[in-house]
Design a protein around this motif. Structure first.
Motif, PDB file in Angstrom:
ATOM      1  N   GLN A   1     -23.972  88.218  27.727  1.00  0.00           N
ATOM      2  CA  GLN A   1     -24.488  87.468  26.585  1.00  0.00           C
ATOM      3  C   GLN A   1     -25.618  86.514  26.973  1.00  0.00           C
ATOM      4  O   GLN A   1     -26.561  86.317  26.200  1.00  0.00           O
ATOM      5  CB  GLN A   1     -23.352  86.693  25.913  1.00  0.00           C
ATOM      6  N   ASP A   2     -25.550  85.914  28.152  1.00  0.00           N
ATOM      7  CA  ASP A   2     -26.632  85.025  28.580  1.00  0.00           C
ATOM      8  C   ASP A   2     -27.929  85.814  28.769  1.00  0.00           C
ATOM      9  O   ASP A   2     -29.013  85.356  28.388  1.00  0.00           O
ATOM     10  CB  ASP A   2     -26.261  84.303  29.873  1.00  0.00           C
TER      11      ASP A   2
ATOM     12  N   LYS B   1     -29.469  86.583  25.377  1.00  0.00           N
ATOM     13  CA  LYS B   1     -30.244  85.470  24.823  1.00  0.00           C
ATOM     14  C   LYS B   1     -31.642  85.427  25.435  1.00  0.00           C
ATOM     15  O   LYS B   1     -32.625  85.164  24.750  1.00  0.00           O
ATOM     16  CB  LYS B   1     -29.512  84.147  25.077  1.00  0.00           C
TER      17      LYS B   1
END
Length: 207
Positions: free
Chosen positions: A18-19, A22
């Protein structure tokens, strides 16, 4: 096999972290890409982490878009080091304005492409440019048909780089003309029909 010794690489990390998602989906990066291309919106082709180990070999001259079965020249890659780097670590090196010529050779990244492109770059008189140093978070952007390479990593530090490839919204899929494009069609374009838009769930709009 020079290219096989050039670096460690993995693609589409956004799908598992998820990082990273982003980062890859960051609108400020996508806006820079769109502005440089002169288009309203861009889609993701794929991300790619490139880690050149200490002692890692050079990346030969090549054109990225040799691998991509798409119908537009409006493609651009952001190349961002995740650590401070200098020329000893394998700085990306460009034949400036070489993208204007489109596809030059039908060569994958290899010793053969290094020789062919090196002769071509000299014949055409392209200016060779590169940064001397880059801080973590600095970035370069280069077109899909820009001829570029990187020397080996002669330092004792891993050269950690993250890249994101952007393509103009509205691009269409073309018939693959080599085995690498066929592989890209399967992996990064979700095997959408030839002639159709690049608009699969793997290729979201970023603005």
């Amino acid at each position: 096999d020079t290219y096989g010794k050039a670096f460690l690489q993995i693609m589409n990390l956004w799908r598992v972290d998820q990082d990273t998602k982003k980062y890859v989906f960051a609108k400020r990066f996508a806006k820079i890409a769109a502005d440089l291309l002169g288009v309203d919106n861009v889609r993701l082709y794929h991300d790619q982490a490139l880690y050149k180990e200490p002692g890692g070999g050079p990346t030969p001259w090549h054109q990225d878009q040799y691998y991509w079965p798409i119908d537009t020249h409006d493609t651009i890659t952001m190349w961002m080091p995740l650590v401070d780097i200098d020329v000893e670590m394998g700085m990306l090196t460009f034949a400036s304005k070489s993208f204007d010529k489109g596809a030059v050779f039908n060569n994958e990244i290899s010793d053969e492409s290094e020789t062919a492109f090196d002769d071509y770059v000299k014949e055409q008189g392209f200016e060779i440019t590169r940064a001397e140093t880059m801080k973590a978070g600095d970035a370069t952007f280069h077109r899909g048909f820009t001829i570029h390479k990187a020397p080996g990593n002669n330092s004792n530090t891993m050269r950690e780089v993250m890249t994101v490839i952007y393509i103009a919204d509205g691009a269409k899929i073309t018939p693959p003309i080599n085995k690498y494009q066929a592989d890209d069609h399967r992996k990064w374009l979700d095997e959408k029909p030839v002639g159709g838009l690049v608009d699969s769930e793997l290729n979201p709009k970023l603005l």
